[in-house]
Structure formats: C-alpha cells, structure tokens
Design a protein around this motif. Structure first.
Motif, mmCIF file in Angstrom:
data_model
loop_
_atom_site.group_PDB
_atom_site.id
_atom_site.type_symbol
_atom_site.label_atom_id
_atom_site.label_comp_id
_atom_site.label_asym_id
_atom_site.label_seq_id
_atom_site.Cartn_x
_atom_site.Cartn_y
_atom_site.Cartn_z
ATOM 1 N N GLY A 89 11.393 -17.952 -8.090
ATOM 2 C CA GLY A 89 11.166 -16.992 -7.077
ATOM 3 C C GLY A 89 10.650 -15.812 -8.112
ATOM 4 N N ARG A 90 10.391 -16.286 -9.321
ATOM 5 C CA ARG A 90 9.867 -15.062 -10.096
ATOM 6 C C ARG A 90 8.601 -14.287 -9.673
ATOM 7 N N VAL A 91 8.315 -12.965 -9.730
ATOM 8 C CA VAL A 91 7.087 -12.538 -9.559
ATOM 9 C C VAL A 91 6.832 -11.325 -10.351
ATOM 10 N N TYR A 92 5.550 -11.023 -10.374
ATOM 11 C CA TYR A 92 5.047 -9.986 -11.066
ATOM 12 C C TYR A 92 4.156 -9.203 -10.292
ATOM 13 N N MET A 93 3.351 -8.133 -10.793
ATOM 14 C CA MET A 93 2.509 -7.305 -10.138
ATOM 15 C C MET A 93 1.192 -6.885 -10.871
ATOM 16 N N GLU A 94 0.253 -6.812 -9.879
ATOM 17 C CA GLU A 94 -0.977 -6.468 -10.506
ATOM 18 C C GLU A 94 -1.661 -5.390 -9.552
ATOM 19 N N LYS A 95 -2.596 -4.530 -10.201
ATOM 20 C CA LYS A 95 -3.494 -3.692 -9.487
ATOM 21 C C LYS A 95 -4.292 -4.329 -8.609
ATOM 22 N N TYR A 96 -4.503 -3.833 -7.208
ATOM 23 C CA TYR A 96 -5.213 -4.477 -6.096
ATOM 24 C C TYR A 96 -6.634 -3.984 -6.451
ATOM 25 N N LEU A 97 -7.493 -4.882 -6.498
ATOM 26 C CA LEU A 97 -8.868 -4.216 -6.722
ATOM 27 C C LEU A 97 -9.438 -4.384 -5.353
ATOM 28 N N GLU A 116 1.097 -1.269 0.109
ATOM 29 C CA GLU A 116 -0.249 0.036 0.092
ATOM 30 C C GLU A 116 0.799 1.043 0.105
ATOM 31 N N ARG A 117 2.004 1.284 0.336
ATOM 32 C CA ARG A 117 3.041 2.416 0.457
ATOM 33 C C ARG A 117 4.409 1.783 -0.369
ATOM 34 N N PRO A 118 5.007 3.031 -1.025
ATOM 35 C CA PRO A 118 6.150 2.767 -1.714
ATOM 36 C C PRO A 118 7.270 2.307 -0.716
ATOM 37 N N GLU A 119 7.292 2.726 0.532
ATOM 38 C CA GLU A 119 8.407 2.205 1.475
ATOM 39 C C GLU A 119 8.416 0.690 1.548
ATOM 40 N N ASP A 120 7.272 0.016 1.444
ATOM 41 C CA ASP A 120 7.109 -1.231 1.554
ATOM 42 C C ASP A 120 7.380 -2.076 0.275
ATOM 43 N N ILE A 121 7.682 -1.629 -0.676
ATOM 44 C CA ILE A 121 7.983 -2.338 -1.964
ATOM 45 C C ILE A 121 9.095 -3.460 -1.788
ATOM 46 N N GLU A 122 10.258 -2.726 -1.533
ATOM 47 C CA GLU A 122 11.332 -3.684 -1.316
ATOM 48 C C GLU A 122 11.309 -4.796 -0.474
ATOM 49 N N ARG A 123 10.671 -4.729 0.927
ATOM 50 C CA ARG A 123 10.581 -5.730 1.544
ATOM 51 C C ARG A 123 9.416 -6.989 0.970
ATOM 52 N N ALA A 124 8.383 -6.405 0.572
ATOM 53 C CA ALA A 124 7.386 -7.104 -0.038
ATOM 54 C C ALA A 124 7.836 -8.120 -1.370
ATOM 55 N N PHE A 125 8.649 -7.284 -2.201
ATOM 56 C CA PHE A 125 9.293 -7.949 -3.387
ATOM 57 C C PHE A 125 10.193 -9.160 -2.643
ATOM 58 N N CYS A 126 11.035 -8.914 -1.731
ATOM 59 C CA CYS A 126 12.118 -9.899 -1.336
ATOM 60 C C CYS A 126 11.255 -10.936 -0.837
ATOM 61 N N THR A 127 10.314 -10.599 0.108
ATOM 62 C CA THR A 127 9.780 -11.707 0.777
ATOM 63 C C THR A 127 8.912 -12.609 -0.079
ATOM 64 N N ALA A 128 8.229 -11.980 -0.959
ATOM 65 C CA ALA A 128 7.349 -12.669 -1.718
ATOM 66 C C ALA A 128 8.144 -13.646 -2.856
ATOM 67 N N SER A 129 9.268 -12.974 -3.129
ATOM 68 C CA SER A 129 10.384 -13.792 -4.155
ATOM 69 C C SER A 129 10.897 -15.172 -3.356
ATOM 70 N N ALA A 130 11.325 -14.816 -1.966
ATOM 71 C CA ALA A 130 11.829 -15.964 -1.392
ATOM 72 C C ALA A 130 10.639 -16.997 -1.098
#
Length: 442
Positions: free
Chosen positions: A194-202, A171-185
C-alpha cells in the motif's frame, strides 16, 4: 537454444509467443485455467496443462503450479508474456531455483525497478531526468505538506504500481486525504503493497516510451519511441510509433536517457522506459516496465525487429547482432486496443484484412469471453509508409472489424482516429477528458 518453452499466460499474447516459437523451431507448452479449457492458445501449443480454477489466483497467478507444469513437461524456459507473473520477482527466483530460465530480466532487477520510488531514486542518481516528487509518504498529513511544496495538481501513485492501479489525481488540498487513502487501499489490494508517493502532475503532457533490448554482454539497443497518450482511466487505448510529437533531436535525447536508465539498472532482455513529455519537449522518467509491452507490435513494424524472438535469444545467451546505428524507423504503425465492455459469447467474428493489417486476438466464432480476466479482446495493428495513410488504414480496418454478441469499444476507437486532434498528432494524456465522439455514419 531452448527446445521447449512454457508460456505462463493466456489469450493473444500466449498465441503471439507460440507463433514466434514455432518459427524458431521451439516446442511450446500452454497452461490454462478451467475457464480457458477451450481457448485458442491451448489448441495452438504442442502441449497444454491445466493449472487450476477459473480465477487467476487459482491458476495463472499460482507460481508453484506453473513451475510444476514446466518441470513435468520438460520445458527449459518460461515466457511470462505481460501481466500475471511477468513482473513478479519471486516467480523469477523460483524459476532460477528449479533450473528454469525466466525469459526476462533477473529477479533482482525486477525488484529494483518494480519499486517505483526506488527506481526514481536510481534514475536521479544516474542523471536521468525525473518529475518533481517525493519518496514514500507515511500519512495524509505528510502528503498534504508535500503537495503544498510541489504545487497542485499532483499525482499520488502506488510505489509497487502498474496498469493504472493505485493512482489518484489531486487538484485541491481538501481532496488529499481521500486520495491518499483510496490510492493506498487500491495498491494494497492489487499489489499487496500500500505504499504511495507523489509526483507533480504535468499537464498537458505526452506519454512517451522507449523500447529497448539489452543482451547478457552489456549491449543496449533502443528501438525508437512509442506514443501512448490516448488513455482512459490510466489505461492505454491507442499507441503509435514513431510519435508525431517527437522531433529527431528529442528522439536522440530519449534514446540516450533510456539507454542510461537500462545501464543503471543493469538490465537484460526486453524492457521499456516510460517518460512524460511536456509541450516544450522536456521529458521526465516515470517508470521502467521489465516485461514485454502490449504495444510491442508497432515497434516491430517500424524497425523490422521481432522483439519476442529476441527476448528468447537473449535469455538463451545469444548476443544482439545489430547496434544502435542499425536502427532506422521506417513508416508509421498504429495499434488500437479492442476491449469488451461486458463478458459474453462471440456470435459472429470477422477480422479485417489487407496489406499490413493484423488483428492479434484469441477470438473465434462461438467462444466465450471470460469475466475472470482482462477485458482486452485483441489488438488491431496497421502499418503504412506515412502516418496519414496509416490513420486512414486504421479507420477502414476498424469499420471492417465485427465482434457480434460482445459489447465493445470499436465505435469509440473509430471516433478517436477520426478526431481532428488525433489526426494532427496534437493530443495529450487528457485527450479522453475532452473527447466527444461523433455520431455513427448513416
């Protein structure tokens, strides 16, 4: 038609498939781990073969041992159920290599639709609406740029994902890096990818899925929709069919989109196309599950179609003997997943009864709940002529269900079906976030 089928699974779904085979006059082979030696599915099958140690990696996920068991017992086909090897393309290839029929789509289709990013691209190319999103992201920096372009909130999702693994809401830019790394791991650990992609959250949105059957002659029939919006940690808790939030007009569009998706994927056997639907009724493709779903019974009850039997028939080359025009949703069906909170032994077990009430489970009094596998103890399913009566029937059945000795979520499920929003059908995927269960009746 096959004369002997091996079921590469355990628990309630193995029992469900064994029962379907018995009704079709087909012999069955169960496989089991050391932890499941006394399990109900091993007793109900005609033959049972131990395929390894208690951990899933040493038994139910060991493709070569499963293949060996099938060949040694003379099975002609393997039904994978759901979970474990059900969406493993390499396992489907091994079945074909050794002359065994995999009861499901081809290995090529499993690979194509198992890659969520590739599946989204295929859907876009074939006119199936998809949520705004990205291809596979290479780094947190790329994810940050993508989120700024799409607009917050966004979901980072595993490309090879499923079962709620490798998903993070940002929900916030400052959380992107941690979310990316934890989701990938998490995705790497769960899927080896470990590949990830992004979607708009509806939000708010409903999770709507369309069950379909597709035979080897190219006929595709959709069996209506299921509502799966009651979720906890991205895992479904309650499913119902038909959805209280889908109008007849929207249903027609969903069926057309699902059939289009199946045709684009060159799909055969049973499959499910999952969508997110906003308040306006606009829906977007999420993914296609290339296997039997946990919640398939609610569709069977409102359509009168036995999905498991048709999986077997289609795999044997039998064409569908009904068309889309023959499918009419009658009444309402609801399923509650009953989950263990921690592993233990069942001291006392009493399943509910009554007309159109069933509890699909592997439980019996005195059985041990293994810590090695999924926490689901069973599925409580009810059917009635109206949704209102089905809700009352479910509430009554939940109150009758007793699983003593094992901490479980029965009380939580009672609270959900009593909730005003659920009863009104006005609920979305964020339901649990705002759910406050009432105190138990005195």
């Amino acid at each position: 038609m096959f004369t002997k089928i091996l079921i590469a699974n355990r628990g309630e779904i193995a029992i469900r498939i064994i029962r379907a085979c018995k009704e079709m006059g087909i012999s069955t082979v169960a496989v089991y781990s050391q932890a499941d030696k006394e399990s109900l599915h091993t007793a109900l099958a005609d033959q049972a073969v131990c395929v390894g140690g208690s951990r899933a990696e040493d038994s139910y996920l060991d493709a070569k041992r499963i293949i060996s068991a099938a060949l040694a017992t003379g099975a002609q086909a393997i039904h994978p159920g759901y979970g474990f090897l059900s969406e493993n393309a390499e396992f489907a290839r091994l079945c074909r290599q050794y002359g065994l029929t995999f009861i499901g789509p081809s290995a090529e289709v499993i690979s194509r639709m198992g890659d969520k990013e590739a599946a989204r691209k295929l859907m876009r190319e074939n006119g199936v609406p998809t949520t705004p999103g990205t291809d596979v992201l290479s780094s947190p920096v790329e994810a940050l740029k993508a989120a700024e372009a799409i607009g917050y909130p966004v979901m980072i999702k595993a490309s090879a994902g499923g079962g709620g693994k490798g998903i993070r809401l940002v929900e916030r830019p400052e959380d992107i890096e941690r979310a990316f790394c934890t989701a990938s791991a998490e995705a790497e650990k769960a899927f080896g990818d470990g590949r990830v992609y992004m979607e708009k959250y509806l939000a708010p949105s409903k999770h709507i899925e369309v069950q379909l059957l597709a035979d080897q002659e190219g006929h595709i029939v959709c069996l209506g929709e299921r509502e799966c919006s009651i979720q906890k940690n991205h895992q479904k808790l309650i499913e119902e069919s038909p959805s209280p939030g889908v109008t007849p007009g929207t249903r027609e569009k969903l069926i057309a989109a699902a059939a289009n998706a199946a045709q684009a994927a060159e799909y055969t056997n049973a499959g499910t196309v999952e969508f997110l639907m906003d308040k306006s009724g606009q829906f977007y493709f999420m993914e296609m599950n290339t296997r039997l779903q946990v919640e398939h019974p609610v569709t069977e009850l409102v359509t009168g179609i036995d999905i498991v039997k048709w999986q077997i028939r289609i795999a044997a080359g039998v064409p569908l003997d009904f068309t889309q025009q023959d499918i009419h949703l009658q009444g309402a069906a609801i399923e509650c997943r009953i989950n263990a909170i921690k592993a233990s032994r069942v001291k006392f077990f009493h399943p509910p009864g009554g007309p159109w009430v069933r509890f699909d489970s592997f439980l019996y009094q005195g059985c041990d709940i293994s810590p090695y596998y999924d926490s689901m103890l069973g599925k409580l399913i009810v059917y009635s002529s109206t949704r209102e009566e089905a809700i009352r029937k479910m509430q009554s059945a939940l109150c009758e269900l007793i699983i003593d000795g094992v901490d479980n979520n029965i009380e939580e499920q009672i609270g959900i079906v009593r909730d005003r929003r659920f009863r009104a059908g006005d609920y979305y995927t964020d339901f649990i976030r705002y759910f406050k269960p009432k105190l138990k009746d005195k």
